[in-house]
Scaffold this motif. Structure first.
Motif, PDB file in Angstrom:
ATOM      1  N   LYS A  47       0.763  -1.341   0.172  1.00  0.00           N
ATOM      2  CA  LYS A  47       0.197  -0.069  -0.055  1.00  0.00           C
ATOM      3  C   LYS A  47       0.922   1.145   0.055  1.00  0.00           C
ATOM      4  CE  LYS A  47      -4.060  -2.047   2.332  1.00  0.00           C
ATOM      5  NZ  LYS A  47      -5.001  -1.788   3.338  1.00  0.00           N
ATOM      6  N   LYS A  48       0.394   2.344  -0.616  1.00  0.00           N
ATOM      7  CA  LYS A  48       1.113   3.558  -0.669  1.00  0.00           C
ATOM      8  C   LYS A  48       0.788   4.301   0.478  1.00  0.00           C
ATOM      9  CE  LYS A  48       1.233   4.308  -5.694  1.00  0.00           C
ATOM     10  NZ  LYS A  48       0.731   5.446  -6.753  1.00  0.00           N
ATOM     11  N   VAL A  49       1.780   5.125   1.174  1.00  0.00           N
ATOM     12  CA  VAL A  49       1.754   5.696   2.117  1.00  0.00           C
ATOM     13  C   VAL A  49       2.022   7.130   2.123  1.00  0.00           C
ATOM     14  CG1 VAL A  49       2.806   5.855   4.697  1.00  0.00           C
ATOM     15  CG2 VAL A  49       2.816   3.470   3.698  1.00  0.00           C
ATOM     16  N   TYR A  50       1.048   7.960   2.784  1.00  0.00           N
ATOM     17  CA  TYR A  50       0.881   9.415   2.335  1.00  0.00           C
ATOM     18  C   TYR A  50       0.814  10.089   3.731  1.00  0.00           C
ATOM     19  CZ  TYR A  50      -0.398   8.263  -2.338  1.00  0.00           C
ATOM     20  OH  TYR A  50      -0.493   7.699  -3.662  1.00  0.00           O
ATOM     21  N   PHE A  51       1.990  11.180   4.087  1.00  0.00           N
ATOM     22  CA  PHE A  51       1.721  11.953   5.233  1.00  0.00           C
ATOM     23  C   PHE A  51       1.154  13.303   4.925  1.00  0.00           C
ATOM     24  CE2 PHE A  51       4.572   8.534   6.618  1.00  0.00           C
ATOM     25  CZ  PHE A  51       4.447   8.335   7.954  1.00  0.00           C
ATOM     26  N   PHE A  52       0.543  13.771   5.881  1.00  0.00           N
ATOM     27  CA  PHE A  52      -0.223  15.212   5.443  1.00  0.00           C
ATOM     28  C   PHE A  52       0.151  16.130   6.891  1.00  0.00           C
ATOM     29  CE2 PHE A  52      -2.583  12.128   3.285  1.00  0.00           C
ATOM     30  CZ  PHE A  52      -2.866  12.637   2.121  1.00  0.00           C
TER      31      PHE A  52
END
Length: 236
Positions: A47-52
């Motif tokens: 799974k792709k991992v995105y931080f905001f």
């Protein structure tokens, strides 16, 4: 809409896991190591991992998120935030009005009534809103003109949000505001159809919706995390 799991990290920090990605919002503290635990599971390997990061304040931004750089697909941060990465192309600095479009994923930053901005994220069939510090900040004891200015700013920023339907929304409901604690979230619900409402930014005891709120929004689905590491699983 597809189901997703939500994990409360701390304060305004959450991890949202969908069928294809892991999204981490406003990581400040993670006392129970939820991020590490989720990312170590076999089912999240691909799974792709995105931080905001909505803004630079210490209760929303912890530069230690760079430790996940090798696992992260991208970081989306307000332009006031600075963080050194080995792969600088993963870091996308944004200001209100900016958008990013990817494959089956996009994000837009809206404004705030404090520092930084707020996020709308489209991932697969899900639309997620994280307000950051975009709230109606009314403080008892402040001069009337200050509170009037804060109210005007809130309504101006709220009008700019084009989305009228989101599946999941994280909204500040701050204990310190006392009787004004629910003012902001009530205005959000007048303008936005929210599938699941999740309060955050408590700065005190978790929110217990007032009788007035429960009566006005008796069909609204709400998940109120009580402790770090709490989980919401399923769909609605």
């Amino acid at each position: 809409m597809k189901p997703f799991n939500i994990y409360f990290l701390h304060h305004s920090g959450f991890l949202v896991e969908t069928d294809r990605a892991v999204l981490v919002f406003d990581y400040y503290r993670d006392p129970l190591h939820v991020v590490e635990s989720v990312l170590s599971r076999q089912e999240t390997v691909n799974k792709k991992v995105y931080f905001f990061v909505s803004h630079v304040h210490g209760d929303h931004f912890n530069p230690q998120i760079r430790l996940y750089e090798e696992r992260a697909s991208a970081y989306f941060m307000h332009e006031d935030c600075h963080m050194l990465l080995n792969h600088g192309e993963k870091c996308h600095l944004m200001k209100p009005g900016d958008s990013f479009f990817g494959d089956d994923f996009s994000v837009k930053m809206y404004g705030s009534t404090d520092a930084g901005g707020s996020f709308i994220v489209w991932i697969g069939d899900n639309t997620i809103f994280h307000a950051g510090d975009l709230n109606w900040w009314h403080w008892a004891g402040e001069p009337d003109e200050n509170n009037e200015e804060a109210a005007e700013l809130f309504f101006e920023e709220l009008k700019k949000i084009e989305e009228t339907r989101v599946d999941l929304a994280f909204i500040p409901v701050d204990y310190r505001q006392q009787t004004a604690r629910e003012w902001g979230v009530k205005e959000y619900l007048k303008r936005m159809d929210i599938g699941l409402l999740v309060p955050m930014h408590y700065f005190g005891t978790p929110w217990i919706p007032s009788y007035e709120f429960r009566w006005l929004h008796r069909k609204q689905r709400i998940w109120i995390p009580l402790s770090d590491g709490d989980e919401f699983r399923g769909e609605w």
